[in-house]
Design an enzyme around this catalytic site. Structure first.
Site, mmCIF file in Angstrom:
data_model
loop_
_atom_site.group_PDB
_atom_site.id
_atom_site.type_symbol
_atom_site.label_atom_id
_atom_site.label_comp_id
_atom_site.label_asym_id
_atom_site.label_seq_id
_atom_site.Cartn_x
_atom_site.Cartn_y
_atom_site.Cartn_z
ATOM 1 N N SER A 44 0.801 -1.227 0.000
ATOM 2 C CA SER A 44 0.000 0.000 0.000
ATOM 3 C C SER A 44 0.834 1.278 0.000
ATOM 4 C CB SER A 44 -0.944 0.015 1.211
ATOM 5 O OG SER A 44 -0.218 0.147 2.412
ATOM 6 N N LYS A 121 0.858 4.583 6.884
ATOM 7 C CA LYS A 121 0.352 5.388 5.773
ATOM 8 C C LYS A 121 0.986 6.780 5.844
ATOM 9 C CE LYS A 121 -2.788 2.164 4.838
ATOM 10 N NZ LYS A 121 -2.727 1.313 3.629
#
Length: 289
Positions: A44, A121
């Site tokens: 990701s 993230k």
């Protein structure tokens, strides 16, 4: 004489062992309190972080809190000691000891607000911000961020990491061993932080409305005390664009932030950290930008 020498040797050996044990204990406490090892299991955050990157998270960058409490997980041996086991009594408290505020563009590890699993993230939205995606372009407070095309990102299409997931390719269905390509852009936030983002779908597909729904979203108003996170691999990231109720991350409260990822120690392209012949020599001690 021999007996005295033998006793001296034994005493010296004991002292050496004690010194090593103390050093390991101190290192363990230091690591547990101030740094947390993190192994990247998914794609990701490509290509900022690759599957198999191993890094330490700086817990003190934003101060010490409930989320910074020790976590020991060894699935192979059934070990799962969570922060709740050490610091459950602090779970609903907002206090943080020392440290500063997270900055837009930081790569951050946080606990999922519902599951407690660790996520990594990029911090995109601060408290009070309005965040939206319009045809794949990030909008912050009504203004599009800077975005420039750069050299495509390519990788071998094959099972990756311990989870053996295969990458998603912009150049369609390719066979094992083929070159899997993603479009790459340099995104620049309002505070000047720049980094690469990956796009699975080409611009023609974007104009035809063929992109994923997370590339065209509603306006998200970030609540006070919360943050909005996104993965750099935009079409392969479960992040704040998806509500917690349907498997996403949603808004992340400050109390769930663990720390900042600053530097990759080493990286393995294989399915195990022990497969040293698969280590990526170009990623040793690489800064996380």
């Amino acid at each position: 004489m021999d007996e005295i020498e033998e006793k001296s040797f034994v005493a010296s050996a004991v002292e050496t062992i004690k010194t090593i044990v103390y050093a390991l204990l101190i290192a363990g406490v230091f690591r547990t309190l101030f740094f947390q090892p993190f192994w990247i299991p998914s794609g990701s955050m490509k290509d900022t972080l690759l599957i198999g990157d191993f890094l330490f998270v700086n817990k003190m960058a934003y101060g010490y809190s409930y989320a910074s409490c020790p976590k020991i997980q060894i699935p192979r041996f059934g070990v799962n000691i969570d922060a709740d086991d050490f610091c459950g009594f602090l779970k609903d408290r907002e206090m943080r000891i020392l440290g500063g505020e997270p900055k837009r563009g930081d790569v951050v590890v946080f606990r999922h607000p519902i599951t407690g699993s660790d996520y990594i993230k990029r911090l995109i939205g601060l408290p009070g911000d309005k965040i939206q995606m319009q045809a794949g372009v990030l909008q912050i407070n009504g203004t599009a961020v800077g975005i420039e095309p750069t050299i495509d990102f390519g990788e071998t299409y094959e099972p990756q990491g311990s989870q053996r997931n295969r990458p998603i390719c912009a150049n369609g269905a390719v066979g094992l061993g083929a070159n899997c390509i993603k479009k790459k852009y340099i995104e620049t936030l309002p505070n000047g932080v720049s980094y690469g983002i990956l796009d699975t779908f080409d611009q023609d597909a974007m104009q035809l409305g063929g992109r994923m729904n997370v590339d065209s979203t509603k306006v998200y108003s970030v609540p006070e005390g919360h943050f909005f996170f996104m993965g750099d691999n935009r079409d392969n990231s479960s992040d704040s664009r998806v509500p917690q109720t349907i498997g996403g991350v949603g808004f992340v409260p400050m109390k769930d932030i663990v720390g900042r990822a600053d530097r990759i120690l080493f990286s393995s392209a294989g399915s195990s950290i022990l497969a040293f012949w698969t280590w990526r020599s170009d990623r040793y001690f690489k800064a996380v930008n």
